[in-house]
Scaffold this motif. Structure first.
Motif, PDB file in Angstrom:
ATOM      1  N   GLY A 548       0.623  -1.179   0.131  1.00  6.60           N
ATOM      2  CA  GLY A 548      -0.059  -0.030  -0.194  1.00  6.60           C
ATOM      3  C   GLY A 548       0.767   1.335   0.027  1.00  6.60           C
ATOM      4  N   ARG A 549       2.165   1.152  -0.020  1.00  4.81           N
ATOM      5  CA  ARG A 549       3.057   2.342  -0.270  1.00  4.81           C
ATOM      6  C   ARG A 549       3.056   2.842  -1.552  1.00  4.81           C
ATOM      7  N   ILE A 550       2.373   3.261  -1.959  1.00  4.77           N
ATOM      8  CA  ILE A 550       2.231   3.659  -3.599  1.00  4.77           C
ATOM      9  C   ILE A 550       3.379   4.907  -3.894  1.00  4.77           C
ATOM     10  N   ASP A 551       3.644   5.619  -3.009  1.00 11.43           N
ATOM     11  CA  ASP A 551       4.575   6.720  -3.532  1.00 11.43           C
ATOM     12  C   ASP A 551       6.067   6.147  -3.512  1.00 11.43           C
ATOM     13  N   LEU A 552       6.437   5.033  -2.621  1.00  9.96           N
ATOM     14  CA  LEU A 552       7.814   4.473  -2.709  1.00  9.96           C
ATOM     15  C   LEU A 552       7.784   3.688  -3.905  1.00  9.96           C
ATOM     16  N   ALA A 553       6.768   2.909  -4.141  1.00  9.16           N
ATOM     17  CA  ALA A 553       6.597   1.938  -5.465  1.00  9.16           C
ATOM     18  C   ALA A 553       6.796   2.922  -6.754  1.00  9.16           C
ATOM     19  N   TRP A 554       6.265   3.904  -6.605  1.00  6.07           N
ATOM     20  CA  TRP A 554       6.327   4.816  -7.784  1.00  6.07           C
ATOM     21  C   TRP A 554       7.699   5.383  -8.080  1.00  6.07           C
ATOM     22  N   TYR A 691      -4.963 -14.540   1.588  1.00  4.20           N
ATOM     23  CA  TYR A 691      -5.413 -12.998   1.072  1.00  4.20           C
ATOM     24  C   TYR A 691      -6.413 -13.112  -0.056  1.00  4.20           C
ATOM     25  N   GLU A 692      -5.994 -13.926  -1.220  1.00  3.59           N
ATOM     26  CA  GLU A 692      -7.250 -14.295  -2.229  1.00  3.59           C
ATOM     27  C   GLU A 692      -8.413 -14.847  -1.782  1.00  3.59           C
ATOM     28  N   VAL A 693      -8.335 -15.674  -0.827  1.00  7.83           N
ATOM     29  CA  VAL A 693      -9.565 -16.323  -0.110  1.00  7.83           C
ATOM     30  C   VAL A 693     -10.404 -15.107   0.535  1.00  7.83           C
ATOM     31  N   ALA A 694      -9.737 -14.345   1.366  1.00 10.23           N
ATOM     32  CA  ALA A 694     -10.523 -13.265   1.893  1.00 10.23           C
ATOM     33  C   ALA A 694     -11.324 -12.317   1.028  1.00 10.23           C
ATOM     34  N   ARG A 695     -10.357 -11.980  -0.024  1.00 12.21           N
ATOM     35  CA  ARG A 695     -11.071 -11.383  -1.163  1.00 12.21           C
ATOM     36  C   ARG A 695     -12.452 -11.757  -1.714  1.00 12.21           C
ATOM     37  N   ALA A 696     -12.145 -13.059  -2.201  1.00 10.45           N
ATOM     38  CA  ALA A 696     -13.296 -13.718  -2.747  1.00 10.45           C
ATOM     39  C   ALA A 696     -14.584 -13.762  -1.663  1.00 10.45           C
ATOM     40  N   GLU A 697     -14.185 -14.180  -0.523  1.00 13.08           N
ATOM     41  CA  GLU A 697     -15.498 -14.152   0.716  1.00 13.08           C
ATOM     42  C   GLU A 697     -16.026 -12.700   0.753  1.00 13.08           C
ATOM     43  N   THR A 698     -15.333 -11.522   0.659  1.00  7.05           N
ATOM     44  CA  THR A 698     -15.860 -10.459   0.888  1.00  7.05           C
ATOM     45  C   THR A 698     -16.525 -10.096  -0.315  1.00  7.05           C
ATOM     46  N   PRO A 725      -8.013 -10.048   8.061  1.00 14.76           N
ATOM     47  CA  PRO A 725      -8.613  -8.851   8.554  1.00 14.76           C
ATOM     48  C   PRO A 725      -7.842  -7.699   7.859  1.00 14.76           C
ATOM     49  N   GLY A 726      -8.917  -6.663   7.648  1.00 13.33           N
ATOM     50  CA  GLY A 726      -8.644  -5.470   7.189  1.00 13.33           C
ATOM     51  C   GLY A 726      -7.993  -5.458   6.002  1.00 13.33           C
ATOM     52  N   LEU A 727      -8.685  -6.052   4.700  1.00 15.77           N
ATOM     53  CA  LEU A 727      -8.077  -5.902   3.399  1.00 15.77           C
ATOM     54  C   LEU A 727      -7.873  -4.469   3.207  1.00 15.77           C
ATOM     55  N   ASP A 728      -6.987  -3.951   2.716  1.00 20.04           N
ATOM     56  CA  ASP A 728      -6.786  -2.568   2.283  1.00 20.04           C
ATOM     57  C   ASP A 728      -7.786  -2.207   1.109  1.00 20.04           C
ATOM     58  N   ALA A 729      -8.818  -1.320   1.399  1.00 21.61           N
ATOM     59  CA  ALA A 729      -9.669  -0.773   0.426  1.00 21.61           C
ATOM     60  C   ALA A 729      -9.127  -0.151  -0.833  1.00 21.61           C
ATOM     61  N   THR A 730      -7.998   0.418  -0.765  1.00 19.54           N
ATOM     62  CA  THR A 730      -7.089   0.962  -2.048  1.00 19.54           C
ATOM     63  C   THR A 730      -6.786  -0.171  -2.997  1.00 19.54           C
ATOM     64  N   MET A 731      -6.463  -1.183  -2.170  1.00 20.27           N
ATOM     65  CA  MET A 731      -5.963  -2.417  -3.041  1.00 20.27           C
ATOM     66  C   MET A 731      -6.881  -3.479  -3.706  1.00 20.27           C
ATOM     67  N   GLU A 734     -13.378  -5.070  -3.700  1.00 18.68           N
ATOM     68  CA  GLU A 734     -14.295  -5.776  -2.927  1.00 18.68           C
ATOM     69  C   GLU A 734     -14.461  -5.060  -1.390  1.00 18.68           C
ATOM     70  N   ARG A 735     -13.488  -4.744  -0.869  1.00 17.19           N
ATOM     71  CA  ARG A 735     -13.235  -4.231   0.545  1.00 17.19           C
ATOM     72  C   ARG A 735     -13.915  -2.797   0.601  1.00 17.19           C
ATOM     73  N   ARG A 736     -13.389  -2.133  -0.889  1.00 15.37           N
ATOM     74  CA  ARG A 736     -13.874  -0.465  -0.751  1.00 15.37           C
ATOM     75  C   ARG A 736     -15.496  -0.624  -0.901  1.00 15.37           C
ATOM     76  N   LEU A 737     -16.080  -1.647  -1.597  1.00 15.42           N
ATOM     77  CA  LEU A 737     -17.535  -1.539  -1.672  1.00 15.42           C
ATOM     78  C   LEU A 737     -18.388  -1.724  -0.315  1.00 15.42           C
ATOM     79  N   ARG A 738     -17.550  -3.031   0.277  1.00 14.55           N
ATOM     80  CA  ARG A 738     -18.274  -3.193   1.512  1.00 14.55           C
ATOM     81  C   ARG A 738     -18.241  -2.296   2.474  1.00 14.55           C
ATOM     82  N   ALA A 739     -17.029  -1.595   2.528  1.00 11.55           N
ATOM     83  CA  ALA A 739     -17.000  -0.286   3.565  1.00 11.55           C
ATOM     84  C   ALA A 739     -18.088   0.879   3.362  1.00 11.55           C
ATOM     85  N   ALA A 740     -18.328   0.751   2.077  1.00  7.09           N
ATOM     86  CA  ALA A 740     -19.531   2.038   1.675  1.00  7.09           C
ATOM     87  C   ALA A 740     -20.916   1.622   1.928  1.00  7.09           C
TER      88      ALA A 740
END
Length: 741
Positions: A548-554, A691-698, A725-731, A734-740
């Motif tokens: 989730g450290r997009i600036d460092l990656a950039w 990680y992918e299991v949690a994304r699919a279940e979300t 727990p706590g999938l990053d909504a930026t990444m 599915e987690r972004r939609l659930r949070a909304a």
């Protein structure tokens, strides 16, 4: 978003209690700067912080009640459902220290509110601190219903750095069930998560070989029902609230009894000659055990012979620190009695950088067949020159390693030592290459040449076996990567790091991923390999963006782009551009991401780079989903899945299925979306990607919520939280939609 209401309430309660911000920070182990930001509403609170502040300010849950609901759900990591039994095996032939063991049991079992929660066992090297602590811990293990945790802090390893507090918290949090991507980067935040995970539970935590109070302090829980047992060569006076037990050498009677037990001498344990032997061993348990083992293995020796041999080692005593001289004498006796082949192997094993090793690594160092090495290693174990804590794995005691490095290793010729080092590094490199090929079969790998590859190399029955080995040996592989860099084996260093990337991506082991790639970047530059420099920068960027450290990656991607541009390497340049496209997507610049990823896709198709094609198609599909181009997104995700599925099962397939499920969901096709997500759960579990299991279940929970089945949605979301727990909504969309919701 930050929460000004929480900050205002925290400031009011703190002021009412007459407590300064500095004092509160010291009491809960958060930084003063962070708390200031929370109070002014510019930083987010969480449940762990709120709970700690409520305890210190005696505000009876007021702050926990005002933490925003979505923060409360994510505040405390969930522990595993089963009891953790993490103690090493109890020590055979344990003798003596009955009064101190009783004292230890009383401290660990005490339930009074004023009883110390930490016990420090300290004493000179070789006095048996670890054996005492493990033996005592086993005696009280049943008093801790949630289990026991054991961690070697490696405070006295001459060839490797001690475990930092941050690294120790990372390992403890993983043992307690927190997934890698949920572990914060900062020490204070890790300590807060750790204290939160232990709240309301009763664990025994054994911290072995601590170097300092500073190393230990962040590892002490706030939960008084937990107990911490620390061993150290230092007294750790700064832990002034702890109960301290000082271990001295054994009494002559105890040492003689120990000698008789280990040697099988029985009644001889009371003889004057045994007393003479243990006296010359300094009554140190480690030295007594080694001398007794040598006596047992040499039936022709008399006790007088043994005592005389021990008395001849005065020259070696001068080479060791005070307090370790008797151990050195016993070790020298044991070493001098070894056949030449065992002496040679002991000296070569002394340069192994990891915490423990198996027979295959030992065979690589020795340049010997595995069967012969197994025999030699067992002989060294019988002589108490190696320790076997777990089946098939061996390690040195601190003093044994020091002795082997100062004596056995130095007696070998320099060219033999260098050849052994190269064999070890190339053996590890070949093993990682073999495992990586099974783990990600379509990934591009540079040609790797070997100059000193030993004849016995690792093989794996399949991807599952390869991943199982990596899960056990990755800390040793990181140590070998560091060893290669230190000894100028720069090509092998960056190649080991390059090949570990797939496993680190699967397991979300962020810290070692970044550590190895930082070493690799220096090595690539040291040997002037610009391609390796660019590839390492790209992979280091992936580590940062996946966290989730997009600036460092950039920044890494931009450097890689410049390197490949200077080289005229079109494939590397396009890969850096594609990575920048992914970063644009996570920044919310979806149209730019689709454009740049589309350009990369054309190149990869022409080059026949199938895995790159599939990954890029997945990125385009994610961008198109956010742009509302659902039909295009479904088509591209389907094409990516076909390419990856044809290559065999793996994490890539689960990722493609989740992408397809997301595209179908956003297109309104819930049936196809659910089918893709269910298959992603199965494939993710098979690949070992929680990680992918949690994304699919979300995603499945989102479908249930959209169809007005809230109870079913909650069940899926709870499953996702248990897996990761706590999938990053930026990444994760599915987690972004659930949070909304």
């Amino acid at each position: 978003m930050a929460d000004p209401a929480f900050g205002a309430e925290l400031r009011r309660l703190r002021t009412t209690a007459g407590m300064s911000l500095s004092e509160l920070a010291n009491r809960i182990h958060y930084s003063k700067g962070y708390l200031s930001k929370v109070e002014t509403g510019t930083a987010q609170p969480n449940q762990t912080l709120a709970s700690l502040c409520d305890d210190v300010l005696e505000s009876e849950g007021v702050l926990v009640a005002v933490v925003p609901q979505h923060r409360r759900q994510r505040g405390r990591p969930r522990g595993p459902a089963v009891r953790i039994a993490g103690l090493p095996a109890d020590v055979a032939h344990y003798t003596g220290r009955a009064d101190q063991l009783a004292e230890l049991r009383a401290v660990l079992r005490a339930d009074e509110p004023t009883a110390p929660a930490t016990c420090v066992v300290h004493g000179m090297a070789g006095v048996g601190k670890t054996a005492f602590a493990v033996h005592g811990a086993h005696q009280v293990e049943d008093d801790f219903p949630d289990g026991c945790l054991f961690l070697d802090l490696r405070g006295y390893r001459p060839d490797s750095p001690e475990v930092s507090s941050a690294e120790a918290l990372d390992r403890l949090l993983r043992l307690l069930g927190l997934p890698g991507e949920r572990i914060p980067a900062e020490l204070d935040d890790r300590a807060a998560f750790y204290r939160g995970a232990l709240r309301g539970r009763r664990f025994l935590i054994v911290l072995d070989n601590a170097a300092s109070a500073r190393q230990v302090a962040p590892l002490l829980p706030a939960e008084h029902a937990c107990r911490v047992l620390v061993t150290s060569r230092n007294r750790l006076p700064a832990l002034d609230d702890a109960h301290h037990i000082a271990l001295d050498v054994l009494s002559e009677a105890e040492a003689s009894a120990l000698f008789g037990s280990v040697s099988g001498g029985g009644p001889t344990a009371a003889s004057d000659r045994v007393a003479s032997v243990v006296r010359r061993c300094g009554w140190l348990p480690l030295a007594v055990r080694i001398a007794a083992a040598r006596y047992r293995g040499n039936p022709a020796w008399s006790l007088m012979d043994l005592a005389e041999r021990l008395s001849d080692e005065s020259a070696l005593l001068d080479e060791l620190d005070d307090g370790e001289r008797s151990v050195a004498a016993a070790l020298a006796l044991s070493y001098r009695g070894l056949p030449g082949e065992q002496r040679r192997l002991l000296g070569l094993l002394a340069q192994y950088p990891g915490a423990d090793l198996d027979v295959q690594s030992a065979a690589a160092l020795g340049g010997l067949p595995v069967t012969e090495t197994s025999r030699l290693v067992e002989r060294l174990r019988d002589a108490h020159l190696l320790i076997q804590q777990h089946p098939g794995r061996y390690e040195f005691h601190d003093l044994l390693r020091l002795f082997a490095q100062r004596t056995a290793h130095r007696q070998l010729a320099e060219d033999e030592r260098q050849a052994a080092l190269l064999r070890l590094v190339e053996h590890a490199l070949h093993a990682v290459e073999t495992a990586e090929t099974l783990l990600t079969p379509l990934r591009f790998r540079p040609a790797i040449g070997y100059s000193q590859l030993p004849p016995a190399v690792r093989t794996f029955a399949g991807a599952d076996a390869a991943v199982a080995w990596l899960r056990t040996d990755w800390p040793n592989l990181v140590a070998v990567c560091r060893l290669a860099a230190e000894h100028g084996l720069h090509r092998q260093c960056w190649q080991i790091a390059y090949l570990l990337r797939g496993f680190f991506f699967l397991t979300k082991l962020w810290d070692p991923w970044i550590q190895t790639h930082t070493l690799a970047l220096d090595s690539a530059r040291a040997c002037g390999d610009r391609w390796a420099e660019g590839a390492t920068l790209n992979n280091l960027g992936v580590a940062h963006i996946d966290r989730g450290r997009i600036d460092l990656a950039w920044s890494c991607y931009q450097e890689a782009l410049a390197v490949f541009g200077a080289l005229g390497d079109e494939h590397g340049r396009v890969t850096a551009l594609a990575n920048l496209g992914w970063a644009q997507h996570y920044r919310g610049e979806h149209e730019a991401a689709r454009r740049d990823l589309g350009a990369a896709l054309e190149f990869y198709r022409r080059a026949g780079a199938e895995r790159n094609v599939a990954i890029t198609l997945r990125g385009i599909a994610l961008a198109e989903t956010d742009l509302g181009a659902h039909a295009d997104a479904v088509g591209h995700a389907t094409e990516a899945l076909g390419i990856l599925d044809a290559a065999g099962p793996g994490q890539d397939v689960a990722m493609a299925l989740n992408c397809l499920g997301w595209a179908h969901f956003r297109a309104g096709d819930h049936d196809r979306s659910a089918a893709a997500y269910r298959e992603a759960v199965a494939r993710g579990e098979r690949a070992g990607s929680s990680y992918e299991v949690a994304r699919a279940e979300t995603g499945l929970g989102n479908i249930a919520a959209a169809q007005d089945r809230p109870a079913e949605a909650r069940r899926y979301w709870d499953l996702a939280e248990e897996h990761h727990p706590g999938l990053d909504a930026t990444m994760v969309g599915e987690r972004r939609l659930r949070a909304a919701r």
